[in-house]
Enzyme design. Sequence first.
Site, mmCIF file in Angstrom:
data_model
loop_
_atom_site.group_PDB
_atom_site.id
_atom_site.type_symbol
_atom_site.label_atom_id
_atom_site.label_comp_id
_atom_site.label_asym_id
_atom_site.label_seq_id
_atom_site.Cartn_x
_atom_site.Cartn_y
_atom_site.Cartn_z
ATOM 1 N N HIS A 49 0.837 -1.211 0.000
ATOM 2 C CA HIS A 49 0.000 0.000 0.000
ATOM 3 C C HIS A 49 0.865 1.251 0.000
ATOM 4 C CE1 HIS A 49 -3.594 -2.402 0.863
ATOM 5 N NE2 HIS A 49 -2.890 -3.033 1.797
ATOM 6 N N VAL A 171 5.580 -22.604 20.976
ATOM 7 C CA VAL A 171 5.967 -22.094 22.285
ATOM 8 C C VAL A 171 4.819 -22.334 23.263
ATOM 9 C CG1 VAL A 171 6.544 -20.022 23.607
ATOM 10 C CG2 VAL A 171 7.581 -20.418 21.352
ATOM 11 N N LYS A 253 -10.407 -1.494 4.306
ATOM 12 C CA LYS A 253 -10.247 -0.859 3.003
ATOM 13 C C LYS A 253 -11.254 -1.361 1.971
ATOM 14 C CE LYS A 253 -5.552 -1.210 3.301
ATOM 15 N NZ LYS A 253 -5.208 -1.054 4.730
ATOM 16 N N ILE A 339 -0.329 -6.790 13.920
ATOM 17 C CA ILE A 339 0.165 -6.352 12.610
ATOM 18 C C ILE A 339 -0.815 -6.808 11.536
ATOM 19 C CG2 ILE A 339 2.185 -6.210 11.092
ATOM 20 C CD1 ILE A 339 2.683 -5.120 13.921
ATOM 21 N N GLU A 340 -1.968 -6.132 11.529
ATOM 22 C CA GLU A 340 -2.934 -6.378 10.458
ATOM 23 C C GLU A 340 -2.563 -5.463 9.293
ATOM 24 O OE1 GLU A 340 -6.879 -5.186 11.603
ATOM 25 O OE2 GLU A 340 -6.186 -3.338 12.523
ATOM 26 N N SER A 341 -3.426 -5.350 8.295
ATOM 27 C CA SER A 341 -3.125 -4.465 7.176
ATOM 28 C C SER A 341 -2.843 -3.066 7.707
ATOM 29 C CB SER A 341 -4.320 -4.423 6.217
ATOM 30 O OG SER A 341 -4.036 -3.580 5.136
ATOM 31 N N CYS A 403 4.584 -28.660 -14.021
ATOM 32 C CA CYS A 403 3.298 -27.964 -13.889
ATOM 33 C C CYS A 403 3.014 -27.282 -15.209
ATOM 34 C CB CYS A 403 3.363 -26.938 -12.764
ATOM 35 S SG CYS A 403 2.041 -25.725 -12.799
ATOM 36 N N CYS A 440 -5.584 -26.002 -12.966
ATOM 37 C CA CYS A 440 -5.932 -27.393 -12.632
ATOM 38 C C CYS A 440 -5.722 -27.666 -11.152
ATOM 39 C CB CYS A 440 -5.193 -28.393 -13.519
ATOM 40 S SG CYS A 440 -3.611 -28.957 -12.875
ATOM 41 N N CYS A 445 -0.148 -31.930 -11.666
ATOM 42 C CA CYS A 445 1.244 -31.925 -11.196
ATOM 43 C C CYS A 445 1.439 -32.514 -9.806
ATOM 44 C CB CYS A 445 1.809 -30.504 -11.230
ATOM 45 S SG CYS A 445 0.941 -29.357 -10.154
#
Lengths: 484, 416
Positions: A49, A171, A253, A339-341, A403, A440, A445
């Site tokens: 961003h 942890v 957003k 720590i999101e967007s 692939c 696919c 693959c």
Amino acid sequence: MIDITIIGAGVMGAAVAYYLSRYNCQVVVLEKENDVAEGTSIANSGIVHSGHDPKPGTLKAKFNVEGNRMYPDLCAHLHVLFKQTGAFVVAVNEEEKQILQVLKEQALDRQIPCQEMDGEAARQIEPNLSDDVIWALSLPTTGVVDPWEITLGMMEEAVLNGCELRLNEKVVAITERPDFYEVTSENNGQISKLQTRYLINCTGVYGDDVYRLLEPELDFFITPRKGQYFVLDNTIAPLVGRPIYPVPSTVGKGILAIPSIHENVLLGPDSEEIKDKENVDTDRARLAFIRQALTKTVKNIPFDKIIRSFAGLRPTPSTGDFIIREEEKHPRFIQVSGIESPGLTAAPAIGKYIADEIIAAATKYGLKTNYQNRRKPLRLAGLSIDEKNKYVQADARFGRIICRCESVSEGEIIDCIHRPVGARTVKAVKKRARPGAGRCQGGFCEPRVVEILARELGISPMEVMFDSQRSPIFVGETKQAKGE
Amino acid sequence: MNTVELVIIGGGSAGMAAACGAYEAGVRDILILERDKELGGILLQCIHNGFGLHYYKEELSGPEYAERWEKKIEEYGIAYRLDTMVLDITADKVITYTNTVEGYTKVRAKAIVLAMGCRERTRGAIHIPGFRPAGVWTAGTAQRYLNMEGYLVGRRIFILGSGDIGLIMARRMTLEGAEVLGVAEIMPYSNGLPRNIQQCLRDFEIPLYLSHTVTNVFGKDRVSGIEISQVNQKFEPIAGTEKRFDCDTLLLSVGLIPETQLGQNAGVLLSPKTKGALVNDINETETEGIFSCGNVLHVHDVVDFVSEEGLHTGKNAAAYLQNKLMRAEEANVSAGAGIGYVLPQRVRKTLAEAVTFSFRVTDVKKNAELLVKVDGKVVKSVKKRQMIPAEMERITLKAEELNDLQSELVLEIRED
């Protein structure tokens, strides 16, 4: 005694490890999953961003703007694909147009390049913008990146420079001692302990839970906020050339159309606060809502070209802002929570801040003199035939395509298995070299990838996992194979 | 760059037959490009019987059927490359392929037969909601694991879709000791051949849930269960009809799609109905000299018809190369009432030979009449006791029945 232990190997943990790995200090990363980028980092919009959106005065605003400026050089250094596509925020009525004015002022205040245009001009550039769009704010410094690749790139270079990544270590206890922390982790019932001077919490949606292992009185909590997406096939011309944002609402957003770095278009995400931090399922009603909501900003959406839908969780902090601090009550415990967007964008800036301004400033660790750069991942797509044949001459397996949807050769898959932070699972191979990411969805693959993984890792196909340690592909051999 | 008279993309049943057809018509410079390690295509993983009943009048397994054609290829000395992936075809017939021996290579063809087969529709394409753990496979992928690699993908299986591969897999997994809990089919009728419904489900008492679909997948690491719901006439799940099954595997047999990407690169135009190329009566696409046959043209349910289509296509590709092809104006062929699609979509006028049309009905038709209309006039009608979408139907028109064709031939169904 370890100098620094990072909990979590998402993009945030990888960024901290990467910037710390320049210093002469011992760094360990504990990750509860079977690969890097398995939480929030595995399922998000992949947008770098510009920084126009976060509220003034927030850490989100500060690190977003800084992170955006770091991305082009960082990706070039790490050989990670990055494209500065620019972005449009679009308004469909006068009220929304007013909000664009606010965003524009905010962008200008932060020295973010931007430009306004009317709907007609915007449609000249993005023909699939809805006819209802009357005004657009162009943000040319917006970019797209593969969140798996940037996480891997930073972690790989950190490991190359001495950082130790321990996978499948969850942890379960943290004990504070006078000069260090004792961290207890569990791997398949096996308990390990380590002692570390610094402890850095980069655990995404589990940020509060992990901190609670040390501190009973939390001043924040994390709510997982689910977002669902559709993925369009990349064999058709991309619907849009840059991310298209609606004007932001109180819950984020909004629902976007995003051209991914691999030329798939992502449609999403919606936003839903949930309770269960493991719940990444998709549901019909939400996906229907995304389809409906998108028609406001974009037209001609080829819904018949959807190849996949997925959901990811954002770690939404109760404080409304990133929580980045050395805890006063717990010296050398560094909180990197919520720590999101715009976390993917901000991660390098946050990582650098923690390494340089919190840890190096306090410890006086010197810089390494023998720093190693990551070797470029082998990627044949986009090369000329002659260039590709140079690879084939060196190793014939670059001539065998595994692939077909994404044109990935066996050589590229082998490379991603044998690198530092190498792929160990079918999903890990997909995250690094992309077999299975096409139309696919691995139907063709996957059997070949399983075979290559088993051979290269020296294990039985029975031991090859799809993703986690609890996700085997096979449950047994056939009667014929067993000789019955 | 080398030039080859005829390049055939795909060495499965269609490609091998096309090569033989062209060879028998006199073409010698033929190259088959096959991505797998042997010729035979999907037949190689179909170890059950039932192949060859029309063509050989005997019942063969898939590999046995494939072997007969491989022998012919060897006997004719037709060239082929295995382990070779075609990456691109251009409209002027330059083919880019790669393998471990030659590397990335370009070859120019004078004619091309597209015989790449089809791929399976995936979970993503039909938006099955829920978690995305290990344990969800297309039936064909699970079949490959089982029959070619020797591994079992699960012990408690649920199958979505009653297409033939799903039915065959229901039986196969049962014989391997797995428990198949049921098959859900979104349509009110089965999409498989009746003999497969009988032999693969009823004989093993596996329940078939018609008008049902999968509405949830549980399990974060490996599938732990699924939920099915009944659907209404618009195929939307009906709330309150959910049933949960505890299983470790969900197999999908929800349709096959012609693998046409390479043809599209060459500018070959597709039919929205078949998802394969638009062709005339010699299976030439709208790009001159590029032909198409087998499952990449339209999805078949019987391999014998694929072989016939391949032979016919190869023979005509040969005529094209030898400048023996009779060019004429073409009339349109359309699917009328009750017909899902009909192939070919165009037919040359003033044609001195019979033409076989392939079609599928839109839904189950009982005691109905198939009408062939040439420019609005019924030239042929055939009474049929039953026609079902799962079974491809064919009708051959003699040259004289096509004599008066000027602008359009329509196939339609008249019901009482």
